[in-house]
Scaffold this motif. Sequence first.
Motif, mmCIF file in Angstrom:
data_model
loop_
_atom_site.group_PDB
_atom_site.id
_atom_site.type_symbol
_atom_site.label_atom_id
_atom_site.label_comp_id
_atom_site.label_asym_id
_atom_site.label_seq_id
_atom_site.Cartn_x
_atom_site.Cartn_y
_atom_site.Cartn_z
ATOM 1 N N VAL A 84 -4.638 2.986 -27.881
ATOM 2 C CA VAL A 84 -5.054 1.740 -27.229
ATOM 3 C C VAL A 84 -4.123 1.406 -26.066
ATOM 4 O O VAL A 84 -4.571 1.131 -24.949
ATOM 5 C CB VAL A 84 -5.082 0.574 -28.241
ATOM 6 N N GLY A 85 -2.817 1.428 -26.312
ATOM 7 C CA GLY A 85 -1.858 1.131 -25.252
ATOM 8 C C GLY A 85 -1.944 2.132 -24.112
ATOM 9 O O GLY A 85 -1.868 1.758 -22.935
ATOM 10 N N LYS A 86 -2.112 3.395 -24.451
ATOM 11 C CA LYS A 86 -2.240 4.445 -23.441
ATOM 12 C C LYS A 86 -3.465 4.202 -22.563
ATOM 13 O O LYS A 86 -3.401 4.319 -21.333
ATOM 14 C CB LYS A 86 -2.352 5.811 -24.127
ATOM 15 N N ALA A 87 -4.582 3.856 -23.177
ATOM 16 C CA ALA A 87 -5.808 3.592 -22.422
ATOM 17 C C ALA A 87 -5.644 2.382 -21.504
ATOM 18 O O ALA A 87 -6.107 2.390 -20.357
ATOM 19 C CB ALA A 87 -6.977 3.377 -23.383
ATOM 20 N N LEU A 88 -4.970 1.349 -22.001
ATOM 21 C CA LEU A 88 -4.758 0.156 -21.180
ATOM 22 C C LEU A 88 -3.857 0.453 -19.988
ATOM 23 O O LEU A 88 -4.116 0.001 -18.867
ATOM 24 C CB LEU A 88 -4.155 -0.965 -22.031
ATOM 25 N N LEU A 89 -2.788 1.210 -20.219
ATOM 26 C CA LEU A 89 -1.871 1.549 -19.127
ATOM 27 C C LEU A 89 -2.560 2.414 -18.075
ATOM 28 O O LEU A 89 -2.389 2.202 -16.867
ATOM 29 C CB LEU A 89 -0.640 2.265 -19.671
ATOM 30 N N LYS A 90 -3.347 3.396 -18.513
ATOM 31 C CA LYS A 90 -4.076 4.230 -17.565
ATOM 32 C C LYS A 90 -5.054 3.394 -16.751
ATOM 33 O O LYS A 90 -5.201 3.579 -15.534
ATOM 34 C CB LYS A 90 -4.824 5.342 -18.301
ATOM 35 N N HIS A 91 -5.708 2.459 -17.410
ATOM 36 C CA HIS A 91 -6.651 1.584 -16.709
ATOM 37 C C HIS A 91 -5.929 0.737 -15.673
ATOM 38 O O HIS A 91 -6.403 0.572 -14.547
ATOM 39 C CB HIS A 91 -7.362 0.686 -17.729
ATOM 40 N N LEU A 92 -4.777 0.213 -16.055
ATOM 41 C CA LEU A 92 -3.984 -0.602 -15.133
ATOM 42 C C LEU A 92 -3.549 0.214 -13.915
ATOM 43 O O LEU A 92 -3.679 -0.238 -12.772
ATOM 44 C CB LEU A 92 -2.759 -1.153 -15.853
ATOM 45 N N LEU A 93 -3.040 1.416 -14.142
ATOM 46 C CA LEU A 93 -2.552 2.232 -13.035
ATOM 47 C C LEU A 93 -3.699 2.662 -12.122
ATOM 48 O O LEU A 93 -3.523 2.733 -10.900
ATOM 49 C CB LEU A 93 -1.797 3.450 -13.563
ATOM 50 N N ASN A 94 -4.866 2.924 -12.688
ATOM 51 C CA ASN A 94 -6.030 3.242 -11.855
ATOM 52 C C ASN A 94 -6.429 2.036 -11.004
ATOM 53 O O ASN A 94 -6.793 2.177 -9.834
ATOM 54 C CB ASN A 94 -7.210 3.673 -12.729
ATOM 55 N N MET A 95 -6.337 0.860 -11.595
ATOM 56 C CA MET A 95 -6.670 -0.368 -10.877
ATOM 57 C C MET A 95 -5.688 -0.604 -9.724
ATOM 58 O O MET A 95 -6.081 -0.944 -8.603
ATOM 59 C CB MET A 95 -6.632 -1.548 -11.852
ATOM 60 N N VAL A 96 -4.403 -0.382 -9.999
ATOM 61 C CA VAL A 96 -3.382 -0.558 -8.973
ATOM 62 C C VAL A 96 -3.534 0.492 -7.868
ATOM 63 O O VAL A 96 -3.408 0.188 -6.677
ATOM 64 C CB VAL A 96 -1.974 -0.487 -9.599
ATOM 65 N N SER A 97 -3.815 1.716 -8.260
ATOM 66 C CA SER A 97 -3.964 2.795 -7.280
ATOM 67 C C SER A 97 -5.140 2.543 -6.343
ATOM 68 O O SER A 97 -5.118 2.969 -5.185
ATOM 69 C CB SER A 97 -4.144 4.137 -8.004
ATOM 70 N N ALA A 98 -6.170 1.864 -6.833
ATOM 71 C CA ALA A 98 -7.346 1.594 -6.016
ATOM 72 C C ALA A 98 -7.144 0.399 -5.081
ATOM 73 O O ALA A 98 -7.970 0.152 -4.203
ATOM 74 C CB ALA A 98 -8.553 1.341 -6.912
ATOM 75 N N ASP A 99 -6.048 -0.332 -5.267
ATOM 76 C CA ASP A 99 -5.771 -1.517 -4.455
ATOM 77 C C ASP A 99 -4.913 -1.114 -3.258
ATOM 78 O O ASP A 99 -3.729 -0.807 -3.405
ATOM 79 C CB ASP A 99 -5.048 -2.566 -5.299
ATOM 80 N N GLN A 100 -5.488 -1.111 -2.080
ATOM 81 C CA GLN A 100 -4.779 -0.678 -0.879
ATOM 82 C C GLN A 100 -3.666 -1.644 -0.475
ATOM 83 O O GLN A 100 -2.810 -1.303 0.330
ATOM 84 C CB GLN A 100 -5.767 -0.515 0.276
ATOM 85 N N ASN A 101 -3.680 -2.858 -1.024
ATOM 86 C CA ASN A 101 -2.661 -3.844 -0.667
ATOM 87 C C ASN A 101 -1.431 -3.781 -1.575
ATOM 88 O O ASN A 101 -0.474 -4.526 -1.370
ATOM 89 C CB ASN A 101 -3.255 -5.256 -0.732
ATOM 90 N N SER A 102 -1.475 -2.923 -2.574
ATOM 91 C CA SER A 102 -0.376 -2.855 -3.532
ATOM 92 C C SER A 102 0.273 -1.477 -3.481
ATOM 93 O O SER A 102 -0.408 -0.454 -3.413
ATOM 94 C CB SER A 102 -0.893 -3.127 -4.950
ATOM 95 N N LEU A 103 1.603 -1.465 -3.559
ATOM 96 C CA LEU A 103 2.340 -0.206 -3.547
ATOM 97 C C LEU A 103 2.770 0.239 -4.942
ATOM 98 O O LEU A 103 3.413 1.269 -5.091
ATOM 99 C CB LEU A 103 3.565 -0.325 -2.643
ATOM 100 N N GLY A 104 2.426 -0.550 -5.960
ATOM 101 C CA GLY A 104 2.783 -0.146 -7.309
ATOM 102 C C GLY A 104 2.755 -1.324 -8.267
ATOM 103 O O GLY A 104 2.177 -2.367 -7.980
ATOM 104 N N VAL A 105 3.423 -1.140 -9.401
ATOM 105 C CA VAL A 105 3.455 -2.205 -10.407
ATOM 106 C C VAL A 105 4.840 -2.245 -11.056
ATOM 107 O O VAL A 105 5.437 -1.216 -11.358
ATOM 108 C CB VAL A 105 2.350 -1.997 -11.470
ATOM 109 N N ALA A 106 5.361 -3.462 -11.222
ATOM 110 C CA ALA A 106 6.659 -3.676 -11.865
ATOM 111 C C ALA A 106 6.445 -4.239 -13.265
ATOM 112 O O ALA A 106 5.435 -4.888 -13.548
ATOM 113 C CB ALA A 106 7.508 -4.644 -11.039
ATOM 114 N N LEU A 107 7.407 -3.992 -14.139
ATOM 115 C CA LEU A 107 7.372 -4.567 -15.477
ATOM 116 C C LEU A 107 8.795 -4.692 -15.999
ATOM 117 O O LEU A 107 9.732 -4.110 -15.440
ATOM 118 C CB LEU A 107 6.517 -3.727 -16.428
#
Length: 219
Positions: free
Chosen positions: A151-174
């Motif tokens: 479940v956590g793996k699927a959520l993280l992959k979904h998040l990173l795909n979402m971030v990668s598709a956003d041209q205004n974002s260079l990544g994600v911090a946590l």
Amino acid sequence: MNTSFRISKLSKSDKASFVALMSKAFSRDPLFQHLFGDPEHDLKANRRMIAFVSFMFDKSFLLHEEVRGLFENEKLLGAFVVEKPHANKFQSIRGGLFLIGRVLPLLFLLSWQTLRLLNGYMRVTRSAAPTWTHHYLIMIGVEPESQGRGVGKALLKHLLNMVSADQNSLGVALDTENEENVNLYRRFGFALSRETEFNDLPVYCMFYQKDSSYMSAPN
């Protein structure tokens, strides 16, 4: 991802499921226990934690943050809240004004010391984040009974795909207070950007950069 899993945006009608899930997922979290006490052995601590998680859910809609959950047969098994880097300024100001009304009930449950600690924690962690435009993963949790099912793996992959598709974002911090989570996030391409502490609590600040030349810290 398990074909029976479905990831989608949460609506306001999912609040009860979200609060129940996150309250269980974070019951042993070092930061939550530091702020609220042990919810498994202290009824007041449990009430404080539930009130805070409920506030975080309301805040996400008022400030137009992204809230997504993983469902299996309509049951919520995991969720994350992420702050987007390009929220509409007018909407943010308007949402901030409405947010004041959500803060007031917290004042009856959380001490000023707890609120001060929350503000101090945010200052420490946000100062460690990169200066360039990025998403910020506020919280991610999995139902304890569903851990180990991807479940956590699927959520993280979904998040990173979402971030990668956003041209205004260079990544994600946590940020995480669990040292064992550091290598977990590294496997997804995050790097340890700063190791610090807050009120004697260790804090690991990490960042995932979309540029493939960005190398994670060595193990």
